[in-house]
Design an enzyme around this catalytic site. Structure first.
Site, mmCIF file in Angstrom:
data_model
loop_
_atom_site.group_PDB
_atom_site.id
_atom_site.type_symbol
_atom_site.label_atom_id
_atom_site.label_comp_id
_atom_site.label_asym_id
_atom_site.label_seq_id
_atom_site.Cartn_x
_atom_site.Cartn_y
_atom_site.Cartn_z
ATOM 1 N N MET A 140 25.733 62.685 -4.869
ATOM 2 C CA MET A 140 26.877 62.612 -3.960
ATOM 3 C C MET A 140 26.439 63.071 -2.582
ATOM 4 O O MET A 140 25.634 63.998 -2.457
ATOM 5 C CB MET A 140 28.022 63.498 -4.455
ATOM 6 C CG MET A 140 29.211 63.577 -3.493
ATOM 7 S SD MET A 140 30.578 64.574 -4.129
ATOM 8 C CE MET A 140 29.810 66.187 -4.224
ATOM 9 N N ASP A 142 28.201 62.352 1.754
ATOM 10 C CA ASP A 142 29.293 62.554 2.709
ATOM 11 C C ASP A 142 30.699 62.403 2.112
ATOM 12 O O ASP A 142 30.972 61.454 1.368
ATOM 13 C CB ASP A 142 29.189 61.536 3.840
ATOM 14 C CG ASP A 142 27.830 61.491 4.495
ATOM 15 O OD1 ASP A 142 26.908 62.143 3.992
ATOM 16 O OD2 ASP A 142 27.696 60.781 5.508
ATOM 17 N N THR A 202 29.698 55.717 5.190
ATOM 18 C CA THR A 202 30.748 56.661 5.560
ATOM 19 C C THR A 202 31.868 56.018 6.376
ATOM 20 O O THR A 202 31.629 55.157 7.214
ATOM 21 C CB THR A 202 30.121 57.827 6.340
ATOM 22 O OG1 THR A 202 29.206 58.498 5.484
ATOM 23 C CG2 THR A 202 31.165 58.807 6.823
ATOM 24 N N ASP A 266 29.704 55.166 11.141
ATOM 25 C CA ASP A 266 30.655 56.235 10.813
ATOM 26 C C ASP A 266 31.872 56.267 11.741
ATOM 27 O O ASP A 266 32.055 57.199 12.537
ATOM 28 C CB ASP A 266 29.953 57.597 10.824
ATOM 29 C CG ASP A 266 28.680 57.606 9.994
ATOM 30 O OD1 ASP A 266 28.571 56.788 9.068
ATOM 31 O OD2 ASP A 266 27.791 58.436 10.278
ATOM 32 N N ASP A 354 21.453 63.668 13.458
ATOM 33 C CA ASP A 354 20.472 63.124 12.524
ATOM 34 C C ASP A 354 19.130 63.833 12.652
ATOM 35 O O ASP A 354 18.397 63.986 11.672
ATOM 36 C CB ASP A 354 20.308 61.620 12.814
ATOM 37 C CG ASP A 354 19.610 60.885 11.694
ATOM 38 O OD1 ASP A 354 19.286 61.513 10.678
ATOM 39 O OD2 ASP A 354 19.380 59.674 11.835
#
Length: 661
Positions: A140, A142, A202, A266, A354
């Protein structure tokens, strides 16, 4: 009273153009592109390699003795020892994530890849948390699209249904009545179309004033391009939102000119434009090494106009992932809907960097006419100033909880043991305890994060220690029944005379948690705090502490730190010191709260001004062998401590009984 503006949109998304099945390739393509087949072959090769490696590892696991003694501290040394993983099986797995344009998701040792700890099944099982949300199995990352709908909190999350490593990213789905006890539901979305075949990445939910819900997410296309896609519930009358429809016109956004194919992802929750007739979203990206937030405007969430310039940009911060943007009230304790603006409001802009895998935020003022966000303090701008969390915490997402009028923050807590340990135990990563976010009205310069009040329902059997005197070098054990599952609230007072007698030469003005060497290094005014998950001899232990320094300007500064250097005897885990400065106002005690849940410790200083999430893997300090201590390792100052400790129950997290509906 703060002046807020909010306008309802003049359209009905649910009654928009009907859904039609989506082809598995772009409409303009007459045949499947060669690149698509290459992608599938590459994916198949990676999956085959992963399955082969997993089979090899499981072979070694199955050879372990099934008669291992349960680890309980006193008999731990007598536990049977499994065979170590073969060095041939420890070749580093390929990192698909980076090649596809997302962060490295897995902890990898900087050196010594073949170093290993002989993990037992008992210790691996102990690492699993008791009241943090995590799937039953597999990988798992975000949190996605959290929302409240018809009596249920919904959490979607990045999930690999096939293994405990990143890949084949699907949207897992769970619901809760109280944000603590969760029920797993069937997958919300799977990678099944050309625009998201390499991953349903995401995204964020927007709840519209007329009750509609739209979900925008990043899809990774067959040729590894990041695009934005639209989905919505098939049946809004379903409180569980079991079925989701992908818009037939997906993708709704592709990377604009000047933006890299792997640098566009995102989308945020939408907010209303100044006139209230359009919606805006922001998406993270970069230009060279400058992190940026692009803003788009839409009426129907299907067609978009990109606004001129950037809402904000910070040179040198690199790619901005998982951008979040929301208002906080300067005068009220309630949270605010994302579209609220006006006087009495600050806007938080947050980006997950990032480059260093941390979540940074800043407070500022949003000008909706110019579409510009300006930080209150340029020295505390996004990516160079404040962080949500100074430990292992990333890819966070907030949502407005209209049920209790609060803004809730979720965050992904990564594993920091080896990828091979993740495969052995069959799962990797958890979500943080959801946190309520408010503006710190006392300092005016930061937000406060605090565990949602519902977690306190798990408390039982309080133990209190009042006015414990801790002289220099003190170590005091605290008797608790379940040291692996605790809620600890502690406060500390330093004798006022100590401040008067401190001179600059003694002050250690250059102190920094990450470079300090941890709680073993002593100074005039620190460190002091608690040690959790320690064993009887303190060969293992995680110290959560304060350290006070005095600068050349004569002002005192307080640092809040988490020392993991002695958290585990295992060599293949990350062991560092986390932390940062925390504001302490005149008359305030030094206060901390730590939620201990097996391998996770979430610590909050001064009501949530500074937060640290620790991921630790004790090998001795587990179950009944774990201990809790108060300590004061300062050289000259005495400290008075008061502590409350609650045993914490386990959350009920299981599959939803759909057959009973």
């Amino acid at each position: 009273m703060a002046a807020y503006s909010f306008t309802r949109p003049h359209y009905d998304l649910e009654n928009a153009a009907s859904y039609t099945p989506i082809p598995d390739q772009p409409a303009s393509a007459s045949s499947t592109p060669a690149g698509h087949w290459r992608s599938k072959k590459l994916l198949a090769g990676i999956l085959f390699s992963s399955v082969f490696l997993l089979s090899l590892i499981l072979l070694f696991v199955n050879q372990q003795s099934e008669s291992q003694t349960e680890v309980n501290g006193t008999n731990q040394e007598k536990s049977s020892t499994p065979k170590p993983i073969s060095p041939a099986a420890r070749t580093a797995l390929p990192s698909r994530g980076v090649s596809q344009g997302v962060s490295e998701k897995t902890f990898r040792l900087a050196s010594g890849e073949n170093v290993t700890y002989t993990w037992t099944n008992a210790i691996l099982s102990w690492q699993r948390t008791a009241y943090h949300f995590q799937p039953e199995h597999n990988w798992m990352n975000d949190p996605n699209g959290p929302l409240f709908h018809k009596g249920w909190y919904h959490l979607f999350y990045q999930y690999n249904p096939d293994s405990a490593v990143w890949g084949n990213i699907t949207w897992g789905h769970a619901v809760s009545k109280d944000l603590i006890h969760w029920l797993y539901l069937p997958f919300a979305m799977v990678p099944d179309h050309w625009y998201d075949i390499n991953g349903v990445w995401t995204g964020s939910a927007t709840s519209l004033p007329d009750g509609q819900i739209v979900m925008l997410y990043t899809g990774d296309t067959y040729d590894v391009v990041q695009v934005q896609c639209l989905a919505y519930p098939a049946n809004l009358s379903d409180p569980l939102l079991l079925d989701w429809v992908k818009y037939s016109g997906n993708p709704v956004l592709v990377p604009p000119p000047g933006i890299g194919a792997k640098d566009f992802r995102d989308p945020t929750t939408a907010w209303l434009s100044p006139d209230g007739d359009k919606w805006r979203i922001t998406i993270g990206s970069k230009v060279n090494t400058t992190g940026i937030s692009l803003v788009y405007e839409t009426v129907d969430f299907k067609t978009y106009d990109m606004l001129d310039g950037y809402m904000h940009a910070v040179p040198g911060t690199g790619m901005w992932e998982c951008v979040d943007f929301y208002p906080v009230s300067m005068s009220e304790v309630n949270g605010l809907d994302t579209s609220v603006s006006g006087s009495g409001v600050k806007h938080v802009l947050k980006a997950s960097l990032d480059d260093d895998k941390n979540d940074y935020y800043a407070l500022g003022v949003y000008d909706p006419i110019e579409n510009k966000w300006i930080p209150d303090d340029p020295n505390l701008d996004v990516g160079i100033g404040l962080r949500y969390d100074y430990g292992k915490y990333y890819a966070s997402k907030t949502f407005y909880d209209q049920k209790k009028q609060r803004r809730i923050l979720w965050g992904w807590i990564r594993e920091t043991d080896s990828e091979y340990a993740d495969i052995l135990k069959g799962w990797a990563s958890v979500q943080s305890i959801p946190r309520a976010v408010t503006f710190d009205q006392k300092t005016g310069s930061n937000i406060l994060q605090w565990p949602v009040s519902e977690v306190e329902e798990l408390r039982s059997d309080i133990v209190e220690f009042d006015n414990v005197k801790l002289g220099p070098g003190s170590l005091v054990p605290l008797k608790v029944d379940t040291p692996s599952q605790l809620d600890i609230v502690a406060s500390f007072e330093i004798d006022e005379d100590a401040f008067e007698g401190t001179v600059e030469a003694e002050a250690d003005a250059g102190y920094s948690c990450p470079t300090s060497g941890g709680a073993a290094n002593r100074g005039t005014l620190g460190p002091f705090g608690v040690i959790i998950l320690g064993d009887k001899t303190l060969s293992e232990g995680t110290s959560i502490y304060f350290y006070v320094t005095k600068g050349a300007n004569g002002k005192f500064e307080t640092h809040f730190c988490a020392d993991e250097l002695r958290s585990s005897l295992a060599p293949d885990v990350d062991k560092v010191v986390y932390g940062s400065k925390v504001p302490i106002l005149h008359g305030e005690k030094y206060s901390l709260r730590s939620l201990v849940d097996h391998s996770i410790v979430e610590s909050f200083a001064q009501g949530g001004r500074t937060v640290i999430t620790s991921r630790v893997y004790p090998t001795r300090a587990v179950d009944g062998a774990a201990r809790v201590y108060l300590f004061n390792n300062a050289t000259k100052v005495s400290v008075t401590a008061s502590v409350k400790l609650w045993n914490m129950g386990s959350a009920d997290i299981r599959t939803f009984p759909l057959n009973e509906l």
